[in-house]
Write a protein that holds these residues in place. Structure first.
Motif, PDB file in Angstrom:
ATOM      1  N   ALA A 116       7.232   0.468  -1.740  1.00 20.18           N
ATOM      2  CA  ALA A 116       7.235  -0.839  -2.405  1.00 20.18           C
ATOM      3  C   ALA A 116       8.630  -1.196  -2.919  1.00 20.18           C
ATOM      4  CB  ALA A 116       6.224  -0.866  -3.546  1.00 20.18           C
ATOM      5  N   SER A 117       9.336  -0.227  -3.466  1.00 16.76           N
ATOM      6  CA  SER A 117      10.707  -0.474  -3.935  1.00 16.76           C
ATOM      7  C   SER A 117      11.631  -0.787  -2.767  1.00 16.76           C
ATOM      8  CB  SER A 117      11.240   0.750  -4.688  1.00 16.76           C
ATOM      9  OG  SER A 117      10.433   1.049  -5.794  1.00 16.76           O
ATOM     10  N   ASP A 148       0.860  -1.183   0.000  1.00 15.19           N
ATOM     11  CA  ASP A 148       0.000   0.000   0.000  1.00 15.19           C
ATOM     12  C   ASP A 148       0.898   1.236   0.000  1.00 15.19           C
ATOM     13  OD1 ASP A 148      -1.995   1.863   0.274  1.00 15.19           O
ATOM     14  OD2 ASP A 148      -2.721   1.138   2.202  1.00 15.19           O
ATOM     15  N   GLY A 149       1.352   1.587  -1.183  1.00 13.60           N
ATOM     16  CA  GLY A 149       2.283   2.697  -1.362  1.00 13.60           C
ATOM     17  C   GLY A 149       2.841   2.636  -2.771  1.00 13.60           C
ATOM     18  N   ALA A 171      -5.422  -6.207   4.503  1.00 16.09           N
ATOM     19  CA  ALA A 171      -4.426  -5.686   5.446  1.00 16.09           C
ATOM     20  C   ALA A 171      -4.935  -4.398   6.084  1.00 16.09           C
ATOM     21  CB  ALA A 171      -3.099  -5.443   4.723  1.00 16.09           C
ATOM     22  N   ASP A 172      -5.564  -3.549   5.306  1.00 14.19           N
ATOM     23  CA  ASP A 172      -6.105  -2.293   5.830  1.00 14.19           C
ATOM     24  C   ASP A 172      -7.237  -2.561   6.826  1.00 14.19           C
ATOM     25  OD1 ASP A 172      -6.148   0.608   5.804  1.00 14.19           O
ATOM     26  OD2 ASP A 172      -8.073   0.424   4.768  1.00 14.19           O
ATOM     27  N   ILE A 192       4.981  -4.847  -5.713  1.00 15.54           N
ATOM     28  CA  ILE A 192       4.143  -3.989  -6.541  1.00 15.54           C
ATOM     29  C   ILE A 192       3.633  -2.858  -5.656  1.00 15.54           C
ATOM     30  CG2 ILE A 192       2.028  -3.842  -7.912  1.00 15.54           C
ATOM     31  CD1 ILE A 192       2.293  -6.933  -8.318  1.00 15.54           C
ATOM     32  N   GLY A 193       3.790  -1.635  -6.124  1.00 17.08           N
ATOM     33  CA  GLY A 193       3.221  -0.498  -5.416  1.00 17.08           C
ATOM     34  C   GLY A 193       1.780  -0.294  -5.862  1.00 17.08           C
ATOM     35  N   VAL A 194       0.876  -0.209  -4.900  1.00 10.81           N
ATOM     36  CA  VAL A 194      -0.534   0.048  -5.177  1.00 10.81           C
ATOM     37  C   VAL A 194      -0.930   1.255  -4.331  1.00 10.81           C
ATOM     38  CG1 VAL A 194      -2.879  -0.876  -5.150  1.00 10.81           C
ATOM     39  CG2 VAL A 194      -0.948  -2.428  -5.530  1.00 10.81           C
ATOM     40  N   ALA A 195      -1.048   2.406  -4.979  1.00  8.98           N
ATOM     41  CA  ALA A 195      -1.356   3.637  -4.266  1.00  8.98           C
ATOM     42  C   ALA A 195      -2.782   4.085  -4.577  1.00  8.98           C
ATOM     43  CB  ALA A 195      -0.365   4.729  -4.652  1.00  8.98           C
ATOM     44  N   LYS A 196      -3.432   4.645  -3.572  1.00  8.94           N
ATOM     45  CA  LYS A 196      -4.798   5.143  -3.749  1.00  8.94           C
ATOM     46  C   LYS A 196      -4.806   6.566  -4.278  1.00  8.94           C
ATOM     47  CE  LYS A 196      -6.116   2.230   0.081  1.00  8.94           C
ATOM     48  NZ  LYS A 196      -5.199   2.204   1.201  1.00  8.94           N
TER      49      LYS A 196
END
Length: 174
Positions: A65-66, A52-53, A160-161, A77-81
């Motif tokens: 994520a990196s 989550d970033g 996770a959230d 994998i970065g997954v950002a909102k």
């Protein structure tokens, strides 16, 4: 698409939240939890981690994520909102240029593709922003994220959230 392992640790963070420096605040705890998983349940260690970033879609090209991917040597994998303004990219520019379709490449002023604005399903209005974290291609990252979506956010990140908020309520009554 079901939770097979859950772990948590209540910690007091001493570093304040500073935009762009989330990895320095949160990665030590996340890496400790990954190490504990590797030691106690190596058969459940993930083949890929959704964070989550951001990954490379970050002002310094190296988000949470990196950071986690490199430190744990795991594909991430970065997954950002929300979209960071990076390399000339910002939400307004994307909407003005072409609008966001189901998959819209995020191309910065440098010409580099930094990620993908992704609508996980037809009813999703707000996109999420997928980027390479470590040891994965953008195409594969998008495929993995799509396969994990029941709702707007991929299920591992969503669970996770939900579960972390439950732990906070249980421990602090918030």
């Amino acid at each position: 698409m079901e939770v097979i392992y859950e772990d948590f640790k209540i910690v007091h963070l001493h570093m304040p939240y500073i935009p762009g420096f989330l990895a320095f605040r949160e990665s030590p705890v996340l890496l400790m939890l990954l190490e504990r998983l590797a030691n106690e349940h190596p058969d459940r260690y993930p083949q890929v981690l959704l964070v989550d970033g951001n990954g490379i879609l970050h002002p310094r090209g190296f988000g949470l994520a990196s950071h986690i991917g490199v430190m744990a040597n795991i594909p991430t994998i970065g997954v950002a909102k929300n979209l960071y303004c990076v390399d000339g990219l910002c939400r307004e520019r994307i909407h003005m240029a072409s609008g966001i379709t189901d998959e819209t490449p995020l191309v910065g002023n440098s010409g580099k593709i930094l990620g993908m604005a992704l609508r996980s399903h037809r009813d999703s209005i707000k996109p999420m922003f997928v980027s390479i974290g470590h040891r994965i291609s953008l195409d594969t990252a998008v495929d993995v994220v799509r396969e994990c979506c029941k709702y707007r956010i991929p299920e591992p990140v969503r669970q996770a959230d939900i579960r972390s908020r439950g732990q906070i309520r249980a421990h602090f009554g918030a």
